[in-house]
Write an enzyme that holds these catalytic residues in place. Structure first.
Site, PDB file in Angstrom:
ATOM      1  N   GLY A 210      -8.915  -1.942  -2.473  1.00  0.00           N
ATOM      2  CA  GLY A 210      -8.794  -2.987  -1.371  1.00  0.00           C
ATOM      3  C   GLY A 210      -7.615  -3.671  -1.259  1.00  0.00           C
ATOM      4  N   ASN A 211      -7.808  -4.986  -1.268  1.00  0.00           N
ATOM      5  CA  ASN A 211      -6.735  -5.973  -1.187  1.00  0.00           C
ATOM      6  C   ASN A 211      -6.441  -6.501  -2.483  1.00  0.00           C
ATOM      7  OD1 ASN A 211      -7.753  -8.448  -0.958  1.00  0.00           O
ATOM      8  ND2 ASN A 211      -8.443  -7.369   1.072  1.00  0.00           N
TER       9      ASN A 211
ATOM     10  N   VAL B 117      -9.037  -9.793  -3.259  1.00  0.00           N
ATOM     11  CA  VAL B 117     -10.446  -9.328  -3.858  1.00  0.00           C
ATOM     12  C   VAL B 117     -10.194  -8.691  -5.059  1.00  0.00           C
ATOM     13  CG1 VAL B 117     -12.354  -8.002  -3.320  1.00  0.00           C
ATOM     14  CG2 VAL B 117     -11.578  -9.108  -1.456  1.00  0.00           C
ATOM     15  N   GLY B 118      -9.192  -8.038  -5.246  1.00  0.00           N
ATOM     16  CA  GLY B 118      -8.773  -7.355  -6.510  1.00  0.00           C
ATOM     17  C   GLY B 118      -8.739  -8.552  -7.634  1.00  0.00           C
TER      18      GLY B 118
ATOM     19  N   GLU C 143      -6.715   0.187  -6.877  1.00  0.00           N
ATOM     20  CA  GLU C 143      -5.685   0.460  -5.938  1.00  0.00           C
ATOM     21  C   GLU C 143      -5.525  -0.632  -4.648  1.00  0.00           C
ATOM     22  OE1 GLU C 143      -4.475   1.596  -2.621  1.00  0.00           O
ATOM     23  OE2 GLU C 143      -5.335   3.301  -2.602  1.00  0.00           O
TER      24      GLU C 143
ATOM     25  N   CYS D 263      -3.293   2.943   2.703  1.00  0.00           N
ATOM     26  CA  CYS D 263      -2.788   2.097   2.048  1.00  0.00           C
ATOM     27  C   CYS D 263      -1.484   2.623   1.626  1.00  0.00           C
ATOM     28  CB  CYS D 263      -3.543   2.197   0.627  1.00  0.00           C
ATOM     29  SG  CYS D 263      -4.168   4.157  -0.223  1.00  0.00           S
TER      30      CYS D 263
END
Length: 495
Positions: free
Chosen positions: A196-197, A200-201, A218, A252
């Site tokens: 994700g982004n 949030v990571g 990732e 991505c």
């Protein structure tokens, strides 16, 4: 229209506990069991290919060919690879021979992590759920899957299919959004996998740190393209626009911005105009070969970026938020501080950033977070090497974009801001296992070598022999360069 039924909050800890009990039962120790489940993942997809394509058409308006190419093919490759090799991967491995330790039979063996949480994105859900799932199964793990809440049709389908094809105790699904994900992150996992982004990571990494849980992430980013004016400009235009506009830019690995010499910008733009017309002869809005962004909120976000850009829109630019439509768009004369360059666009908008030379291009790349990929279009090896040797990324591609995920034998993963760890192929098996080491030391070793370790201590030549000799001492000056001074040589020799 399909809607995703969220998992009740009070059920989430029960699902977690049930998966842990299933893992501790030892069922996944059997390689035959793992192979059967890996094969079932393949047949879950193969038996329901058309239903999956239709679900993603409804959720993303995605062309079927893109689902085949981006979402399905790589999973089939991972299924075949893991099925054929898991027995070998999981075997105990002998440590390299060492005369001092061979009697202890030193070994290492890939052991399961345990219960893994898999948090998947919306953009390539088949790939990013089932490819890592194959590796997690191959490693002997139990898995709880949290798919994106933004794909109601797809979610309804996999909620039906996963219990039909896979072990119901070991492989579970939790549906939901922020509240459900927060509850999941309160629990102790043995590994967390997230795509994700970065925002949030960071939340997931923080939650994992409370339990010292390892993570694989990732996180995408802004992938640059560097253009050498000596390149095949038509090939570059075709491949860059394909990579940027496939799945409406929601990939991505998609190229985000192009660094091009100022004097070559118009040549590249003109080539892109020709390619654009060939891609969408009746216009992209009517094209069956162009997807939509996932939600109105995402469409609104990208529209606002386009409204704020100081660059010049040379292709596309049309938007219809109510239809989740952002036309495939190219913007030239984009400054590094432009609204389109602040964060990942994750949509069908390509920025062209004019630069003075390759040195400026490299400086711009290095001013950003490390990307998943750096792309170079050039026939010149020295030009390619100059870019790659002076930048960092998860992948480097020459005269191509995006496709490394589907290339057999190459792992998928980033570095720094684009993530860490791998989730395809044998590298993913290693990611979702840990090496447990073992020795079996016979009693006679104490008589020959290790008896001197016990008190009362006495000098022992045998223990001293366990340490190998060092390599030759480097002869260097203070600045690290090899010194030609004879005095320096003799000084080091006496040390």
């Amino acid at each position: 229209m399909a809607t995703t039924m969220y998992t009740p909050i009070d059920e989430i800890p029960k699902i977690h506990q049930h998966a842990r009990e299933a893992f501790l039962s030892g069922k996944t120790r059997s390689i035959a069991f793992r192979k059967a489940q890996i094969a079932q993942v393949g047949y879950l997809l193969k038996d329901n290919e058309q239903r999956i394509k239709e679900a993603l058409r409804r959720d993303l308006n995605r062309p079927e060919l893109e689902t085949d190419f981006f979402d399905m093919t790589a999973v089939y490759m991972d299924v075949r690879l893991a099925y054929d090799n898991v027995e070998q991967w999981a075997k105990p491995q002998k440590a390299d021979f060492n005369v001092n330790f061979f009697a202890m039979s030193p070994k290492l063996q890939a052991e399961p992590r345990g219960v893994v949480l898999l948090v998947a994105p919306f953009n390539l859900p088949t790939l990013v759920i089932f490819s890592p799932l194959v590796s997690m199964i191959a490693g002997g793990n139990a898995v709880v899957i949290k798919p994106s809440e933004q794909l109601p049709t797809f979610n309804e389908l996999i909620t039906e299919l996963i219990p039909q094809y896979l072990d119901n105790d070991l492989y579970r699904i939790v549906h939901g959004a922020r509240e459900e994900t927060t509850k999941l992150l309160e629990l102790r996992w043995d590994h967390i996998f997230y795509v994700g982004n970065g925002r949030v990571g960071r939340i997931i990494a923080g939650a994992a740190a409370k339990h010292l849980t390892p993570t694989t992430m990732e996180l995408g980013g802004k992938n640059p393209v560097v253009i050498d004016p000596k390149c095949d400009v038509n090939l570059a235009a075709r491949r860059i626009l394909w990579g940027r506009f496939s799945n409406a830019g929601q990939i991505c690995m998609s190229p985000e911005y192009v660094l091009v010499p100022r004097g070559f910008q118009e040549t590249l733009v003109n080539a892109m105009k020709e390619v654009y017309a060939s891609f969408y002869p009746e216009g992209p809005a009517k094209s069956a070969s162009f997807a939509r962004v996932v939600s109105q909120a995402h469409a609104e976000r990208i529209k606002n970026m386009l409204d704020e850009t100081k660059g010049t829109i040379v292709l596309g630019g049309d938007t219809d938020v109510s239809q989740k439509y952002i036309a495939p768009t190219v913007v030239k004369d984009v400054n590094v501080n432009d609204a389109l360059m602040i964060e990942e666009i994750f949509g069908p908008v390509l920025c062209i950033v004019p630069v003075n030379d390759v040195h400026e291009a490299i400086a711009i790349i290095n001013s950003q977070e490390c990307p998943l990929a750096v792309y170079v279009f050039s026939p010149d090896k020295s030009f390619q090497n100059k870019v790659f040797e002076n930048t960092r990324s998860g992948a480097t591609l020459v005269n191509e974009v995006v496709i490394t995920t589907a290339v057999h034998g190459l792992p998928m993963g980033g570095i720094g801001g684009s993530g860490y760890g791998y989730y395809t192929g044998k590298h993913a098996f290693e990611e979702f296992t840990h090496y447990r080491v073992s020795v079996d030391n016979p009693a006679w070793v104490d008589k020959v070598v290790l008896g001197a370790r016990y008190p009362p201590y006495k000098p022992s030549k045998m223990l001293a022999m366990l340490a190998p000799g060092l390599p030759p001492r480097p002869v260097q000056g203070k600045n690290g360069a090899t010194s030609k001074s004879t005095w320096g040589f003799w000084k080091d020799a006496r040390d």
